[in-house]
Design an enzyme around this catalytic site. Structure first.
Site, PDB file in Angstrom:
ATOM      1  N   GLN A   1       0.425  -1.205  -0.188  1.00  0.00           N
ATOM      2  CA  GLN A   1      -0.015  -0.428  -0.029  1.00  0.00           C
ATOM      3  C   GLN A   1       0.669   0.906  -0.558  1.00  0.00           C
ATOM      4  O   GLN A   1       0.434   2.104   0.769  1.00  0.00           O
ATOM      5  CB  GLN A   1      -0.998  -0.132   1.541  1.00  0.00           C
ATOM      6  CG  GLN A   1      -2.610  -0.988   0.850  1.00  0.00           C
ATOM      7  CD  GLN A   1      -3.295  -0.622  -0.366  1.00  0.00           C
ATOM      8  OE1 GLN A   1      -2.927   0.886  -0.414  1.00  0.00           O
ATOM      9  NE2 GLN A   1      -3.825  -1.204  -0.897  1.00  0.00           N
ATOM     10  N   SER A   2       1.914   1.116  -0.623  1.00  0.00           N
ATOM     11  CA  SER A   2       3.079   2.077  -0.535  1.00  0.00           C
ATOM     12  C   SER A   2       2.318   3.627  -1.472  1.00  0.00           C
ATOM     13  O   SER A   2       1.467   3.367  -2.750  1.00  0.00           O
ATOM     14  CB  SER A   2       4.107   1.993  -1.578  1.00  0.00           C
ATOM     15  OG  SER A   2       5.175   2.652  -2.058  1.00  0.00           O
TER      16      SER A   2
END
Ligand SMILES: *Cc1c(COP(=O)(O)O)cnc(C)c1O
Length: 330
Positions: free
Chosen positions: A76-77
């Site tokens: 989920q960068s």
């Protein structure tokens, strides 16, 4: 005073200047004067602190005539997502090495946007990810062997060049302060930000010294510990100074690692309640991975500065990927 003190080339990718936002209810919730630098609103889907770093990093990619951009991050960068979208905007192909123990992670939030941008995604296990620098180098060589010139961006875009994004943000802030956009006082007791790879805090510390806009930086760690980030931030500042004419010493940075919550990416019950309080009393949304933990940290410091600038670094897609964590609280 002016951006011409920075010697690196910059692309214009974000909407600047970002607003300085103030709400009396936020002051009372946090317990000090809080001005919010709305970097969560500096683009559309690519919004957040990473796009400021990418203005410098992708300028270098373009000047090197790269056609592929390689970077890495958690599944989920925000950094990977901003890179994927900004790369596509410039006609470059994004390749992402994403840390995930699940080979088929949930299609949501940042990952959904990565996929919409058609990013080439490779999942790597947390163990493999420890070797991310080598993995990105291997991928670059693979692509180069196919004749595709590639530019590699370090995790979080946090090197000296990327940190210039936040030196530039402080120069922008100085112009806003001169225009009286944060009241009659022209400086802050502290600039506060979330700290995940150190580039934002490093840029802020150097930028604040350049224009006298804040006495110190409070970096709220969301992973690792204070000693780790003191070293990392020091190294990034040293690199960034090469791109600044007559670079001053940075203002002091205090890394605070007391508000990380249970683990990276996971907020405590208190932190989640705080995020809901902020939303309900002010309409401001902060996220459970970065900005929410940082603002919670400021609110829970025993001795806090009187007048602060909180850099809202974005992270909305990461919040939207945590619907299940919030559903039972609302
Ligand atoms: C990456 C990120 C941060 C941390 O910034 P660093 O420069 O990596 O320390 C803070 N907030 C959000 C929303 C981020 O995506």
């Amino acid at each position: 005073m002016s951006g011409s003190r920075l010697t690196a080339r910059r692309l214009s990718l974000a909407h600047h200047p970002t607003p300085l936002w103030h709400h009396p209810e936020l002051d009372s919730l946090v317990g000090c004067e809080v001005w919010v630098k709305r970097d969560d609103a500096n683009e559309g889907a690519a919004s957040g602190n990473k796009i400021r770093k990418l203005e410098y990093l992708l300028a270098e990619a373009v000047s090197q005539k790269a056609e592929v951009v390689v970077t890495c991050g958690g599944v989920q960068s925000n950094h990977a997502r901003a890179t994927a979208l900004a790369a596509r905007r410039l006609g470059l192909e994004p390749w992402l090495l994403l840390r995930s123990s699940d080979p088929e992670p949930e299609f949501s939030g940042n990952l959904m946007l990565d996929r919409m941008a058609g990013a080439k995604v490779r999942y790597v296990s947390p163990e493999e990810y420890a070797d991310r620098t080598r993995l990105m180098g291997d991928l670059r060589r693979e692509l180069e062997a196919e004749g595709r010139h590639s530019y590699v961006i370090v995790e979080g875009g946090s090197n000296g060049l990327g940190a210039l994004g936040y030196v530039n943000a402080m120069l922008e802030l100085e112009r806003q302060l001169r225009a009286g956009l944060a009241g009659p006082r022209r400086s802050f007791d502290a600039v506060v930000c979330a700290c995940g790879s150190g580039g934002t805090a490093a840029g802020l510390a150097l930028g604040a010294a350049l224009c006298d806009s804040a006495a110190q930086v409070l970096a709220m760690a969301v992973c690792d510990d204070a000693a780790h980030f003191r070293t990392v931030i020091g190294n990034i500042v040293a690199e960034a100074r090469h791109f600044v004419k007559n670079a001053p010493a940075p203002v002091p940075v205090t890394v605070i690692d007391d508000f990380k919550g249970p683990q990276y990416g996971v907020a405590s019950a208190d932190q989640k309640r705080f995020i809901l309080d902020v939303a309900r009393r002010t309409g401001l949304i902060v996220d459970p991975v970065y900005s929410g933990k940082a603002l919670f940290g400021l609110a829970n410091m025993t001795k806090k500065p009187e007048r602060t600038l909180f850099v809202h670094t974005g992270g909305l897609p990461g919040l939207l990927a945590q619907a299940k964590e919030f559903e039972n609280l609302v």
